[in-house]
Every structure is written in C-alpha cells, then in structure tokens.
Design an enzyme around this catalytic site. Sequence first.
Site, PDB file in Angstrom:
ATOM      1  CG  HIS A 222      -6.482   0.925   1.063  1.00  0.00           C
ATOM      2  ND1 HIS A 222      -5.565   1.943   0.912  1.00  0.00           N
ATOM      3  CD2 HIS A 222      -5.976   0.381   2.644  1.00  0.00           C
ATOM      4  CE1 HIS A 222      -4.300   1.613   1.178  1.00  0.00           C
ATOM      5  NE2 HIS A 222      -4.556   0.250   1.923  1.00  0.00           N
TER       6      HIS A 222
ATOM      7  CB  CYS B 282      -1.039   0.029   1.203  1.00  0.00           C
ATOM      8  SG  CYS B 282      -1.610  -1.747   1.079  1.00  0.00           S
TER       9      CYS B 282
ATOM     10  CG  HIS C 176      -2.112   4.646   5.568  1.00  0.00           C
ATOM     11  ND1 HIS C 176      -2.041   4.026   4.242  1.00  0.00           N
ATOM     12  CD2 HIS C 176      -2.400   3.652   6.354  1.00  0.00           C
ATOM     13  CE1 HIS C 176      -2.233   3.288   3.773  1.00  0.00           C
ATOM     14  NE2 HIS C 176      -2.514   2.094   4.752  1.00  0.00           N
TER      15      HIS C 176
END
Lengths: 269, 398
Positions: free
Chosen positions: B326, B162, B292
């Site tokens: 995400h 990620c 995040h």
Amino acid sequence: MKLFIEGIGLLAPGLSGWPASQDVLAGIIPYQGTLTPLPMATLLPSNERRRAPEIVRVALAVGLEALTSSQRNPAQLPAVFASSGGEGNTIHEIMCTLADAEPALSPTHFHNSVHNVCAGYWSIATGSHQATTSVCAYDGSFAAGLLEAGAQAQISGAALLIAYDMPYPAPLGDIRSIGAPFFGIAFVLASAPSPMSVACLSMATGTETEPTLVPNPSLEVLRRHTPAARCLPLLCALAEKQPQVVVLDYLPGYSLPLEISFINSLGEK
Amino acid sequence: MTGLVFSAFSVVSPIGAGQQETLANLRMGHSGLTAKPLIPLPIAAYSGQVDGLTDSVLPDPWSAYDCRNHRLALRALLQDDLMDAVEGAKRRYHPSRIGLFLGTSTSGILETEQAYRHRDPVTGALPKTLHYAETHNTYALGRFVREFLGLQGPSYVISTACAASAKAFASAARMIDAGVCDAALVGGVDTLCGTTLFGFHALGVIAEGPCRPFDAERNGISIGEGAGFVLLERPHGGHHDRSIRLLGVGESSDAYHMSSPHPQGEGARKAMENALHAAGLCAEEIDYINLHGTATIIGDAAEDKAVSSLFGKTVPCSSSKGFTGHTLGASGVLGVIFGALALRAQFIPGSPHTRTIDPDFVINYQRIGQTASVRHVLCNTFGFGGVNCSVILGQAGE
C-alpha cells in the site's frame, strides 16, 4: 472565474466571528489581538469530540459560522480545506514517540496526524457525503484553497472553503514559526448570484504583482506570519465594502489578483 | 466530464522503474514485497521498497530538498520521457498556464523523525540540517517539482491520506475546466517512514508476512513506496489512438469514522457511481476494476460489497497491493497507471500472494493475470477521514 460569497466565518485572536470583526478590519476601531478560548466542537458527537484535536475546533467553528449565514445545507456542499500543516501538537507527539527506542504510537494520534484531519471530522460532524479535499501550498495555502474551492463551485454550484493554521510546539515550532496561536477563515462560495450573495470575487490567473499589504500594522504582522491570514487583504476589502482589487500572496512569481465588487439587496450586481 | 488525455506518464514502484519494467512484472506476477525492513517493526512485516533510495542523494543545487521522498520523485520524473513531454507542454502553453497538482500523505516527514532523534541534549533544539519547508512540509513535493521542472503555474499538494494522488486528478480536471490552466502535471509520491509504519502497526492492521488482498486468510497491509506522474492535456495532434483518456472522476465522503471504512462500503459505492456519471458510462461498460484492496479484513469486505452492489459478479477485479504494497498517498496515481497499462497492453493483472479468495466475497477477483479486451477501467482509492475517489480511464481511439 466569478465567485459569489454567501457566508463568512472568522476566528483569530481579537477576531471572534465575522460580524464582530468587520469594524476592526475596516479600520473603524483598533485591533487588539486578545486571546479567547477555542470554542468546543459542538457539531461532533461526544466520543469524537473527545478525540478531536484543537485544530479541528478552529476549522469546525469557522465552517459552521459561514454555513449558518449562507443557510445552505452541508449535505449538498463540497468542502475544501487548506492549511500549511496538519495538527502541530499531534505531529510533535508522534515525532517524540518515534524517537523512543521502542515506539508505542497512539492510534488516535496517528489518524489525527493526517493533513485532512479537519476534513474527516467535518464530514462526520455534518453527516455530509459530499467530496472534501485538503490542500497545501506552504505560505500560499489560502490562495490554493480559494482556487480549488472556486473551481469546485464552478462544477457543483457552490463549495465551502475552510482555511486554518495553528503553530507547532517547540522544537519544530522554532524552525517553522506560525505567528498566530490560531487562525481560521471560511467562505461559502457560489458560482451564481443569489439573495444570499454579499460580494462577488473575480479571479484572474496568477500575476507577478506583489501581494497587497494590510494598512493596520498589527494586522499586517498577522498576515505576514500566519499562512491562513494571507486572506486579510480580502477580509479588509469585504469589511470596507468598497469595490477594489487586492492581490493575495500565493507562490513565487504567481500571486492571485481578486477583483471585489458588492451586491445590492436585490441579488444583482 | 474531462476529455483530457495522458500526454505522458511515468512510474516507479517496488516492481520497477518505468512503464516497461512495471508492465513486465505485472505480466509475470512478480511481487515487489520483501521481508527486509527499512525501519524494523516488532512484527515480521513485509514492505514494498524502491531500491537504492538510501544512497541516491539529490545533486546540487537541490541539496536542501534532499530526502527520501524527493529522491523517489526525481527518479520518477526521469522515467518514460516524461521530462520531454513537459518541455513540449512548456513550448505549447505559457509557462504560467501549466498547473501542478500532486498528492502525498507523509511528504518528507522521515527527515523530521530523524531530526528528533538528534535533538540538542541541553536545549532540545533540532539540528540545523533539517530543512522543514523543503522536505517535511506537505507542499515540499510541489515546491521541489515546480522548481525542478521550471513550471510557473498554479500548484498545490493534495493531502487526503491514501486518496491523495487520485484526488489530484479531480483537482487538475476542475482547474483546467475553470480556465485556471491549460494543462496539468498530476502525480503522487510517498515513501516509507516511521510515522506510517508504527501508525498502522498501532492500529493493528499491518500483516505478518506479505499482504494478501481479498484472501480468506488476509491479515492486514504491507506498506510500500512509489511515485507516478501524468501529464494531462486537452486532445492535440501529438496524441494518438492508444493515448489514455481521463473519462471521469467520482468523489465522496464516508462521514463515518476517521480510520475505519463504512462497513457496507456506502461511500465507496457513491464515489464509483459519481465516476460513472461523470464519464457518461454505465456499469456494464467497465471491463476492469483496479481495486483499493489493501488486504485489511474490514476494508476488502466493504469494497467487495460496494463493487458487487454496483457491478455485479462478472467484471474482472484485482488489487495491485500484492505487487507494491500500500503506497498510501501514491496509491491513487499508481492504481491509475496500472489501469492505463491494462488498457495499453489489453492485460488484466493478477494478485500475487493471494492464494484462496475469501469464500464470502462476490466479485470476480483475478488471482492470475490474463489477456482481455479492455476498453474502460475504473480505479478505486480510499483514505483516512472517509475519503473515496474513483477514476475512470479509456483510450482516445474509441
């Protein structure tokens, strides 16, 4: 960009460790691609060792060898990982599972499927909080890793490069063939000479020149069919200890020329 | 650290194509999360999809590259005059002096997932229509973009789960510093696929309903897809006072666990400290933090600890995951672009779907978007393998 090699790690069929491989790579004794069992990932705590896939054993073994001969502390060494693909067996397992009507994926398989799987286990194994990155340029992945590690070393003083490849099982392995059952190479690279320096690499920008081939036909087959083994012209030059220029395969129309020179025992060029 | 400037940047995400539509939806608090699944899961998960990718086949001569990931990449290349800026850079520099550093987590693996469902019943062979090198391989994205744009310089794909496209900024800055290239196109593209949907579901971290970052009742992530590109150059006459500057990037490793963040956020804190150091700024000089904030129970708590320990309780923070989901390998570049839009518009976005902020949290979390004076933005991205990356942006006219 100038880089000083302080440590080398190597693991491939018939090339077990840098000291034992130099005479083969220098053409003094013949190459035999004998298969050896993969070393255990002794750096990892036992619970992680059980979960770590095979490719991690290759990466950790060569990384540890290069690190040990450089005598550097991994806690101060950013690390760059380069490979053409991730963990082939794991990817294949996931693809098979996803083809089921009701896929039940293993969480461990999933976290082992990321391209940076070796980097993750490396930082856990060494306890290093330094940056790691993981790069890919298909067949040119070694050269990509060398550029990334070199640029990192210019800023941090030193960096570790670990490049590795293992094949996918069939059927994916039938359409993406990796020649060697495993190949791992690691370098500790520094931006300045030190008593630990063994050789100096001068990297220019890319060139349209064709990549250098390896004189030994079996090693050339290895170079041609395993992305991480595209480093072999550099390894042979380092084993021969003769100053020379080699060109590594990288991208179409953009090969990577390296001028290799050697350091005397006083740490001066 | 860098002194590099954004000559152009483009974005496509579940909240729109291009900067204008994206900013409008950020201002209005419109989420792009929907209940209609691309690939159904056993739970009522939401996802952030980019409309029309299923039908937008790549034209000839790019058909070998055709896959969902490259369809999205192409759509992002065509936004926000990015291609014009790249052509300008090609005229300014030798084509071999423009680097290409892109991030992705799963590349075009969806093609291989589909191919495994169509294996030959007798031989087990994959269909001949699977172009592994052009779609599934991690570098496929770099290869496609390099060929499509006619770039001839150094290129690789960063794949650190990620954190991939945030790390691409660090690589590009280092490569320009080291003199390997004079300019760089940075970016990230990630698209929905079974590997991540079923993988995160196996880890038990996909939310029922839309994800609720920093909410007391948060229960996991919604996966999204997105793409963004940024052309980075040293300052030149074509830039202006409002051009975005890359001030610093900080990186670290947790050295803790492959898929769980360090519970105290120690690695995250190190990355933010390193970014501040690289930018030559102190914590008080950051006006907005794009978190995040994926809405997992552990992850948000760790980030709250890390951010509050370094920045205290006042600096406005928000996660964009309630807008886009995400977006995994693309989340780094999208976070940076949302940070750049916050600087451009002097606007701090809120957090759709977050209703009640977790009472245990300390930071100043912004549920509702608001106008603010924004000079410096910090963007956080964390990934599997314990990879942490923080990017700090400012504006050229400072």
